[in-house]
Design an enzyme around this catalytic site. Structure first.
Site, short mmCIF file in Angstrom:
data_model
loop_
_atom_site.label_atom_id
_atom_site.label_comp_id
_atom_site.label_asym_id
_atom_site.label_seq_id
_atom_site.Cartn_x
_atom_site.Cartn_y
_atom_site.Cartn_z
N LYS A 282 -18.02 77.40 123.25
CA LYS A 282 -19.07 78.13 122.54
C LYS A 282 -19.95 78.87 123.55
CE LYS A 282 -19.66 74.66 118.86
NZ LYS A 282 -19.36 75.45 117.67
N ARG A 357 -12.45 68.66 111.80
CA ARG A 357 -11.39 68.30 110.85
C ARG A 357 -10.33 67.43 111.51
NH1 ARG A 357 -10.34 74.54 109.74
NH2 ARG A 357 -12.56 74.51 110.30
#
Ligand code: BES
Ligand code: MN
Ligand code: ZN
Length: 505
Positions: A282, A357
């Site tokens: 990021k 996930r």
């Protein structure tokens, strides 16, 4: 407690300061304030009569810019105790949620007093028990501050709260306060965990905290370390952890009621202790300062578990907290890697920043193996949920409308807003992989939905609901019960859901 080598942890550092014995607040209903309160809050609506005793009429209040709008405060100069007026909005619109928010606003405005009193709005629409509950929650959550790492905290610790009620309402308010105190404590536990910096709360630390608190909250806790996770075949949690110098942990918690009578609910929480994005790193923008809160789902589940015995929950609850950080390094998992979930599903990694996930899939499979009546998962899963619904509202998905409706109903008494989004099957093909059973990245649209579709494949067809709390995990400013910083969103909601749960099939 913390194990990080690069931080000098203050000697008396405690990961959950809200549970310190000196933080216990004496909240009680009174029919007249004692002489001990340093500040008294008085709710003033924007249209009904100004409560007597305030000593100022509407005109005088309007002249100093106070018109009773929700969120407004006015400190009235005068002898002690200080009177603080709090806006309640239009009298006809006052709800339990309004009372919670204005109690929070007052508690913050009275921040220099250790002992405070509160005169609540007159309303026939909210019963005494609810008033006690929401006032307790509002005051405790409004006053919450994370000051564990300040060498000289400026905050005055709240010691006592007197809630003014009619004599006939004392018993109801007392019961409501007892519930509110437990619920607010659960949310504060979740906030503490989420506010703690990543170097001060690793996955190992989180596990240690859970073990050390288990007995006092009537819970059974088991920790799966890296070796155990390998044995269990949790390739998602292990894959995400591969780049980290810290070990992963799966924390399983079980609450068994004395009189189990309303089924078995499994909760799964995303516990990314810090989300750097991994190899899909990021950028260093302010949003990513918040990624220490990427374990907000696991924190909410843990907080909720601490309340179940005290509230007499009759549902059996099993929790799975999937904890690791997501780091880039020479050993990190890579784009193109294929991970194998518990149960054998293979997953192509197309983006290492879609890590939530991957850890959740193992947790969902393990939860489903217990054959619970329902599974609810909670995760700071997608920026798309924040984009779609903003910071006030979480995204809710599910494969069983009756279960989804139970979660929706639970959100109204706690005022943790949510909105159901569709689990649109048409988008499933965006998760197709050329080389594995599924990919961890969907197309450019409906990112919260494609993440939910991914998770839905790991619940073995059981009733399942999914809360994406990427938006609601934190607040940029004080705003009613949502104090600045980690909000603890989900802790009270999961308590309420467990307390009202009934199997849907
Ligand atoms: N933890 C983030 C999601 C997030 C974003 C939480 C903002 C709170 C605030 C998650 O792991 C993530 O990085 N999601 C990606 C998924 C994408 C790569 C498919 C995202 O939302 O950008
Ligand atoms: Mn991520
Ligand atoms: Zn994440």
């Amino acid at each position: 407690m913390a194990s990080s080598a690069y931080k000098l942890i203050p000697g008396d550092f405690t990961p959950i300061p809200s549970l310190a014995p000196e933080r216990v607040v004496n909240l009680r209903p009174v029919t007249a304030f004692s002489g001990e309160v340093g500040a008294v809050g008085v709710a003033v609506t924007s249209d009904a009569d100004v409560p007597d005793g305030v000593g100022l009429d509407r005109e005088a209040l309007a002249r100093v810019g106070f018109d009773g709008k929700l969120g407004q405060t006015l400190v009235v100069p005068g002898p002690a105790p200080t009177t603080i007026l709090v806006g309640a909005g239009a009298a006809a619109d006052v709800t339990a949620a309004t009372v919670r928010d204005l109690a929070a606003t007052f508690a913050r405005a009275a921040t220099s007093s250790a002992r405070i009193g509160m005169r609540l709005p007159d309303t026939d629409r909210v019963d005494a028990e609810t008033i006690g509950r929401v006032a307790a929650e509002g005051i405790l959550l409004g006053r919450y501050r994370y000051s564990e790492l300040k060498t000289e905290p400026k905050t005055v610790t709240l010691e006592a709260v007197e809630l003014l009620v009619d004599a006939a309402d004392v018993a109801g308010a007392t019961a409501g306060i007892a519930h509110g105190v437990v619920a607010a404590r659960a949310a504060a536990v979740a906030r503490d965990l989420a506010n703690t910096p990543p170097g001060h709360l690793t996955a190992t630390d989180f596990g240690n905290v859970a073990v050390s608190l288990a007995e006092s909250f009537g819970l059974e806790v088991e920790i799966a370390d890296k070796a155990k996770l390998i044995e269990l075949g949790c390739g998602g949690l292990l894959g995400v952890n591969a780049g980290s110098a810290e070990e992963p942990r799966m924390i399983t918690i079980r609450y068994t009621p004395n009189d189990p009578s309303t089924g078995h609910l499994a909760l799964v929480g995303k516990g990314i202790m810090y989300d750097s994005g991994g190899i899909s790193l990021k950028p260093s923008d302010p949003m990513h300062l918040l990624m220490k809160m990427d374990m907000g789902g696991a924190a909410a589940v843990f907080g909720a578990m601490t309340a179940l015995r005290d509230l007499g929950c009759t549902t059996t609850v099993s929790a799975f907290l999937m904890c690791t950080d997501n780091m880039p390094s020479g050993s990190a998992y890579k784009l193109g890697d294929v991970l194998t979930a518990r149960g054998g599903t293979t997953v192509e990694v197309k983006n290492t920043d879609a890590e939530g996930r991957l850890v959740m899939m193992d947790g969902l499979v393990l939860a489903a193996e217990q054959k619970p009546d329902a599974i609810i998962d909670i995760a700071t899963l997608t920026g798309a949920a924040l984009m779609a619904l903003g910071p006030a509202t979480a995204a809710l998905f599910g494969n069983d409308q009756a279960l989804v409706d139970q979660v929706r109903s639970a959100s109204s008494p706690t005022d943790e807003q949510l909105w159901q989004l569709p689990l649109e099957k048409k988008y499933r093909k965006t998760l197709d992989s050329d080389i594995a059973d599924i990919a961890n990245l969907g197309g450019p649209y409906a990112g919260a939905t494609t993440a939910a579709l991914f998770l839905s494949e790991f619940v073995d067809g059981l009733p399942w609901a999914h809360l994406d709390i990427a938006g609601t995990m934190q607040s940029e400013a004080d705003d009613g019960w949502r104090s600045k910083g980690a909000t603890g969103y989900g802790a009270r909601l999961l308590i309420e859901t467990a307390m009202t749960f009934s199997p849907t099939r």
